[in-house]
Design a protein around this motif. Structure first.
Motif, short mmCIF file in Angstrom:
data_model
loop_
_atom_site.label_atom_id
_atom_site.label_comp_id
_atom_site.label_asym_id
_atom_site.label_seq_id
_atom_site.Cartn_x
_atom_site.Cartn_y
_atom_site.Cartn_z
N GLY A 1 0.79 -1.22 0.00
CA GLY A 1 0.00 0.00 0.00
C GLY A 1 0.82 1.26 0.00
O GLY A 1 0.35 2.32 0.45
N ALA A 2 2.03 1.22 -0.51
CA ALA A 2 2.88 2.41 -0.58
C ALA A 2 2.30 3.42 -1.56
O ALA A 2 1.65 3.05 -2.54
CB ALA A 2 4.29 2.02 -0.99
N GLY A 3 2.54 4.69 -1.28
CA GLY A 3 2.12 5.74 -2.20
C GLY A 3 3.02 5.80 -3.41
O GLY A 3 4.07 5.14 -3.46
N PRO A 4 2.65 6.58 -4.43
CA PRO A 4 3.43 6.63 -5.67
C PRO A 4 4.90 6.96 -5.47
O PRO A 4 5.77 6.33 -6.10
CB PRO A 4 2.71 7.71 -6.49
CG PRO A 4 1.31 7.71 -5.97
CD PRO A 4 1.43 7.41 -4.51
N ALA A 5 5.21 7.94 -4.61
CA ALA A 5 6.61 8.32 -4.41
C ALA A 5 7.39 7.19 -3.75
O ALA A 5 8.53 6.89 -4.14
CB ALA A 5 6.69 9.59 -3.55
N ASP A 6 6.78 6.53 -2.77
CA ASP A 6 7.46 5.41 -2.11
C ASP A 6 7.63 4.23 -3.05
O ASP A 6 8.63 3.51 -2.99
CB ASP A 6 6.68 4.99 -0.86
CG ASP A 6 6.91 5.91 0.32
OD1 ASP A 6 8.08 6.16 0.65
OD2 ASP A 6 5.93 6.41 0.89
N ARG A 7 6.65 4.01 -3.90
CA ARG A 7 6.78 2.91 -4.87
C ARG A 7 7.97 3.14 -5.79
O ARG A 7 8.74 2.22 -6.08
CB ARG A 7 5.50 2.80 -5.71
CG ARG A 7 4.30 2.29 -4.95
CD ARG A 7 3.06 2.32 -5.82
NE ARG A 7 1.85 2.20 -5.03
CZ ARG A 7 0.64 2.47 -5.46
NH1 ARG A 7 0.47 2.87 -6.71
NH2 ARG A 7 -0.40 2.33 -4.67
N LEU A 8 8.12 4.39 -6.25
CA LEU A 8 9.23 4.70 -7.15
C LEU A 8 10.57 4.54 -6.44
O LEU A 8 11.52 3.97 -6.99
CB LEU A 8 9.08 6.12 -7.68
CG LEU A 8 10.16 6.59 -8.67
CD1 LEU A 8 10.21 5.66 -9.88
CD2 LEU A 8 9.90 8.03 -9.11
N ARG A 9 10.65 4.99 -5.17
CA ARG A 9 11.90 4.84 -4.42
C ARG A 9 12.22 3.37 -4.20
O ARG A 9 13.37 2.95 -4.29
CB ARG A 9 11.79 5.56 -3.07
CG ARG A 9 11.93 7.07 -3.16
CD ARG A 9 12.15 7.69 -1.79
NE ARG A 9 10.97 7.56 -0.93
CZ ARG A 9 10.00 8.47 -0.86
NH1 ARG A 9 10.08 9.57 -1.61
NH2 ARG A 9 8.97 8.30 -0.06
N ALA A 10 11.18 2.57 -3.93
CA ALA A 10 11.40 1.15 -3.73
C ALA A 10 11.87 0.48 -5.02
O ALA A 10 12.74 -0.40 -4.99
CB ALA A 10 10.12 0.48 -3.23
N GLU A 11 11.32 0.87 -6.15
CA GLU A 11 11.76 0.31 -7.43
C GLU A 11 13.22 0.64 -7.69
O GLU A 11 13.99 -0.20 -8.15
CB GLU A 11 10.89 0.85 -8.57
CG GLU A 11 9.73 -0.06 -8.95
CD GLU A 11 10.22 -1.32 -9.64
OE1 GLU A 11 11.36 -1.37 -10.12
OE2 GLU A 11 9.45 -2.29 -9.66
N ARG A 12 13.61 1.86 -7.39
CA ARG A 12 15.01 2.25 -7.58
C ARG A 12 15.92 1.48 -6.63
O ARG A 12 17.02 1.08 -7.00
CB ARG A 12 15.16 3.76 -7.39
CG ARG A 12 14.53 4.57 -8.52
CD ARG A 12 14.49 6.04 -8.21
NE ARG A 12 13.98 6.80 -9.35
CZ ARG A 12 13.60 8.08 -9.29
NH1 ARG A 12 13.67 8.73 -8.13
NH2 ARG A 12 13.16 8.69 -10.37
N LEU A 13 15.45 1.27 -5.39
CA LEU A 13 16.22 0.48 -4.43
C LEU A 13 16.36 -0.95 -4.91
O LEU A 13 17.44 -1.56 -4.80
CB LEU A 13 15.53 0.51 -3.06
CG LEU A 13 16.07 -0.41 -1.98
CD1 LEU A 13 17.53 -0.07 -1.66
CD2 LEU A 13 15.22 -0.33 -0.72
N ALA A 14 15.30 -1.51 -5.48
CA ALA A 14 15.32 -2.90 -5.93
C ALA A 14 16.36 -3.13 -7.02
O ALA A 14 16.86 -4.25 -7.20
CB ALA A 14 13.93 -3.31 -6.43
N ALA A 15 16.70 -2.07 -7.76
CA ALA A 15 17.69 -2.20 -8.82
C ALA A 15 19.10 -2.36 -8.28
O ALA A 15 20.03 -2.68 -9.03
CB ALA A 15 17.63 -0.97 -9.73
N ASP A 16 19.28 -2.19 -6.95
CA ASP A 16 20.62 -2.27 -6.37
C ASP A 16 21.09 -3.70 -6.14
O ASP A 16 22.26 -3.93 -5.81
CB ASP A 16 20.66 -1.52 -5.02
CG ASP A 16 20.55 -0.01 -5.19
OD1 ASP A 16 20.79 0.47 -6.32
OD2 ASP A 16 20.24 0.68 -4.20
N GLY A 17 20.19 -4.67 -6.25
CA GLY A 17 20.59 -6.05 -6.01
C GLY A 17 19.56 -7.03 -6.53
O GLY A 17 18.50 -6.62 -7.04
N PRO A 18 19.84 -8.34 -6.43
CA PRO A 18 18.87 -9.35 -6.90
C PRO A 18 17.53 -9.18 -6.19
O PRO A 18 17.47 -9.15 -4.96
CB PRO A 18 19.54 -10.67 -6.51
CG PRO A 18 20.99 -10.34 -6.39
CD PRO A 18 21.05 -8.95 -5.87
#
Length: 328
Positions: free
Chosen positions: A56-73
């Motif tokens: 249930g993250a908001g749009p800004a948090d979703r984007l930050r999480a997607e960018r974080l996910a790119a840092d590793g498997p």
């Protein structure tokens, strides 16, 4: 499971024999989530994947999480804002043969996943738990979960069923063992892992407690009211009422009562437990009464149409209804 549209070119994670998938639910992407993910990716001796579950993250948090996910498997999915639903979605999306859980306010200490993987390589039917330190404003409290390393069989089941603090928020199991269960209950909230652990006692060879590694948690306010927690706990136990009644008979009523008493259930609940205990002297009553209680609790939950009562009041009403029938 609800798909998550990727905003990065992340490659899919391939299953590896020495791989561990860590399920990490989140509702906001902040420094705590970053630290949790980094503690997974920095684990040595295993191929560690983070399965981010957006609850249930908001749009800004979703984007930050997607960018974080790119840092590793990693993988990323969405799920309803209930712990059970998040676990079910995360386990379904995981790539590796070993599955673990982690909260967004918790970090793994070095070597935890390697030790857990080694324990499961030696015994794929085991459940691995690790000591946990929780840091609060007033200081640090250690939760070693020591009894889980020594109890077996019915003693282990009874210990978990009667104590809502018996199991840590993080467990590690093989995908094969998880596949023998009904799966994480998507209806449950805070006690979803506890309920899964209770079911696992019927399949697992042992609960293995790691020494020297574990988790460090800095719990955030959850917003869960005592009434909501009590309702969730009751559902978590009653989901396995048939198993408990068959294995323990009248003792299963006492386990349910002890678990609810530990989180401060009210007078109506205590009266209901007392009524069920009186009737438990009659052969066959325990199984039928726990089933009746489960139906009453399910009919008085957040998901019941038009039922706007407080969760604690819903639980009290369920117990009162069953107690009235028992005493009639």
């Amino acid at each position: 499971m609800i798909g998550y549209p990727a905003t990065t070119g992340r490659a899919a994670v391939r299953a590896q024999r020495h791989g561990v998938s860590v399920i990490l639910p989140f509702a906001r992407a902040d420094a705590g989530l970053e630290a949790a993910a980094a503690s997974v990716w920095s684990q040595a001796g295993v191929a560690a994947e983070v399965v981010f579950v957006d609850t249930g993250a908001g749009p800004a948090d979703r984007l930050r999480a997607e960018r974080l996910a790119a840092d590793g498997p990693s993988a990323m999915v969405r799920a309803p804002a209930r712990r059970g639903a998040a676990l079910a979605a995360g386990f379904a999306a995981a790539a590796h043969p070993v599955l673990s859980t982690l909260d967004a306010d918790t970090v793994l200490t070095p070597g935890t996943l390697k030790a857990a993987h080694a324990a499961l390589t030696a015994d794929p039917r085991a459940v691995v738990v690790a000591p946990e330190e929780r840091t609060f404003a007033v200081g640090t409290v250690a939760f070693p979960f020591a009894p889980l390393g020594t109890l077996k069989g019915g003693a282990l089941t009874a210990h978990i069923a009667a104590d809502p603090s018996a199991v840590p928020a993080q467990i590690t199991i093989t995908r094969t063992l998880y596949g023998r269960t009904l799966g994480a209950d998507a209806r449950l909230g805070p006690f979803a892992i506890w309920s899964l652990a209770l079911e696992l006692t019927g399949f697992a060879s042992a609960f293995v407690r790691l020494d020297g590694t574990g988790h460090i948690a800095r719990p955030r306010p959850t917003g869960v009211t005592p009434g909501a927690a009590a309702l969730d706990l009751a559902r978590a136990v009653l989901a396995h009422g048939d198993m408990l009644a068959t294995r323990f008979g009248a003792e299963s009523i006492g386990m349910l009562g002890a678990a609810l008493a530990a989180i401060g259930a009210g007078e109506a609940v205590r009266d209901g437990i007392a009524a069920l205990t009186r009737r438990a002297a009659f052969e066959g009553a325990v199984l039928s009464d726990l089933r009746a209680l489960r139906r009453a609790v399910d009919a008085n939950t957040d998901h019941a149409t038009g039922n706007a009562a407080d969760p604690g009041a819903r639980l009290a009403a369920a117990f009162a209804a069953v107690a009235q029938k028992v005493d009639a």
